[in-house]
Motif scaffolding. Sequence first.
Motif, PDB file in Angstrom:
ATOM      1  N   ILE A   1       0.835  -1.209   0.000  1.00  0.00           N
ATOM      2  CA  ILE A   1       0.000   0.000   0.000  1.00  0.00           C
ATOM      3  C   ILE A   1       0.867   1.255   0.000  1.00  0.00           C
ATOM      4  CG2 ILE A   1      -0.254   0.335   2.497  1.00  0.00           C
ATOM      5  CD1 ILE A   1      -3.060   0.526  -0.167  1.00  0.00           C
TER       6      ILE A   1
ATOM      7  N   PRO B   1       2.443   2.496  -4.931  1.00  0.00           N
ATOM      8  CA  PRO B   1       2.299   3.839  -5.503  1.00  0.00           C
ATOM      9  C   PRO B   1       3.619   4.576  -5.650  1.00  0.00           C
ATOM     10  CG  PRO B   1       1.398   3.753  -3.272  1.00  0.00           C
ATOM     11  CD  PRO B   1       1.663   2.349  -3.688  1.00  0.00           C
TER      12      PRO B   1
ATOM     13  N   ALA C   1      -7.389   2.082  -3.287  1.00  0.00           N
ATOM     14  CA  ALA C   1      -6.633   3.106  -2.555  1.00  0.00           C
ATOM     15  C   ALA C   1      -7.562   4.204  -2.055  1.00  0.00           C
ATOM     16  CB  ALA C   1      -5.539   3.698  -3.443  1.00  0.00           C
TER      17      ALA C   1
ATOM     18  N   ALA D   1      -8.077   5.135   1.787  1.00  0.00           N
ATOM     19  CA  ALA D   1      -7.908   6.514   2.224  1.00  0.00           C
ATOM     20  C   ALA D   1      -9.122   6.994   3.014  1.00  0.00           C
ATOM     21  CB  ALA D   1      -7.666   7.423   1.013  1.00  0.00           C
TER      22      ALA D   1
ATOM     23  N   THR E   1      -3.818  -4.716   5.097  1.00  0.00           N
ATOM     24  CA  THR E   1      -4.762  -3.611   4.988  1.00  0.00           C
ATOM     25  C   THR E   1      -6.193  -4.107   5.115  1.00  0.00           C
ATOM     26  OG1 THR E   1      -3.248  -2.384   3.561  1.00  0.00           O
ATOM     27  CG2 THR E   1      -5.573  -1.750   3.482  1.00  0.00           C
TER      28      THR E   1
ATOM     29  N   LEU F   1      -2.663   8.926  -0.718  1.00  0.00           N
ATOM     30  CA  LEU F   1      -3.341   7.862  -1.454  1.00  0.00           C
ATOM     31  C   LEU F   1      -4.385   8.434  -2.414  1.00  0.00           C
ATOM     32  CD1 LEU F   1      -3.909   5.052   1.220  1.00  0.00           C
ATOM     33  CD2 LEU F   1      -2.253   5.085  -0.651  1.00  0.00           C
TER      34      LEU F   1
ATOM     35  N   THR G   1      -2.525   9.874  -5.364  1.00  0.00           N
ATOM     36  CA  THR G   1      -2.044   8.780  -6.198  1.00  0.00           C
ATOM     37  C   THR G   1      -3.187   8.183  -7.010  1.00  0.00           C
ATOM     38  OG1 THR G   1      -0.237   8.214  -4.702  1.00  0.00           O
ATOM     39  CG2 THR G   1      -1.003   6.480  -6.174  1.00  0.00           C
ATOM     40  N   SER G   2      -4.316   7.974  -6.346  1.00  0.00           N
ATOM     41  CA  SER G   2      -5.475   7.409  -7.025  1.00  0.00           C
ATOM     42  C   SER G   2      -5.942   8.313  -8.153  1.00  0.00           C
ATOM     43  CB  SER G   2      -6.606   7.190  -6.017  1.00  0.00           C
ATOM     44  OG  SER G   2      -7.736   6.658  -6.650  1.00  0.00           O
TER      45      SER G   2
END
Length: 277
Positions: free
Chosen positions: A38, A42, A126, A130, A172, A264, A267-268
């Motif tokens: 996780i 990324p 993600a 988040a 996760t 996150l 990044t997503s």
Amino acid sequence: MPIESMSLIELAPFAAGLVVTGLVAGVLAGLLGVGGGIVIVPVLYHVFTLLGIDEAVRMHLAVGTSLGTIILTSIRSVRAHAKRGAVDWALLRSWALPILVGVVSGTLIAAWVSGDVLTAVFATIALLVAANLAFGKESWRLGTQLPGMPAQYSVAGVIGVLSALMGIGGGTFAVSFMTLYGKDAREAVATSSGLGVLIAAPAVIGFVWAGWNDPALPPFSLGYVNLVGMALIAPLSVLAAPWGAALAHAISQKALIRAFAFFLVLTSFQMFYRLFG
């Protein structure tokens, strides 16, 4: 110049990017109590983008390399937790087969789908992670004990599929599932650390097979697993984790968790933009 034809000197930025990945992943793991893919996937995705790794293999390579590092870090982590008697070995044994079935299924799917699909899967989940980090509460419960074995087997199988597709060690998902059913958070984290080996070992074999002899891969890659990445990221993330843990005592944990959630989300969104922009 294609990356596979570069000299060792010209490959220095590639190695430097992997060093940064390991250090960043370790610091974030120590700061936030998260780790594995996780964080690594990324960061690797960003590094591979900057280095101009072919987009056709970029996400597969990030996922496969992340899984390779998880084998090493998970063994160290579960041994440390086991010394404290915090690992629920009975639960790990009962989940082993459905996890394996899920991992094999997920790896076969990853070998068949494009990098865009893997990117979309990671970006979507993600966002959910988040949201959980930013808004979830430790008091949330679905029950006071884990559900029956059929439900557990189903969840373990799904964890295996998603973990193989995302390049993560399963913690996760597993920690969230266990704590929602009243499992002590420390025991949940300790037990989930053992999932890393169960997930990553077979998945790595699959990613090596799936990417074997792909001409777009960078040097020192076995299929979709980069050996330089494994050699640099795993030990450096272990080295840097105590630095993050030390910083965690000096900085607001709530602010850090929200900052990682923001990372996150960014990044997503970036992944979605590359897919649909």
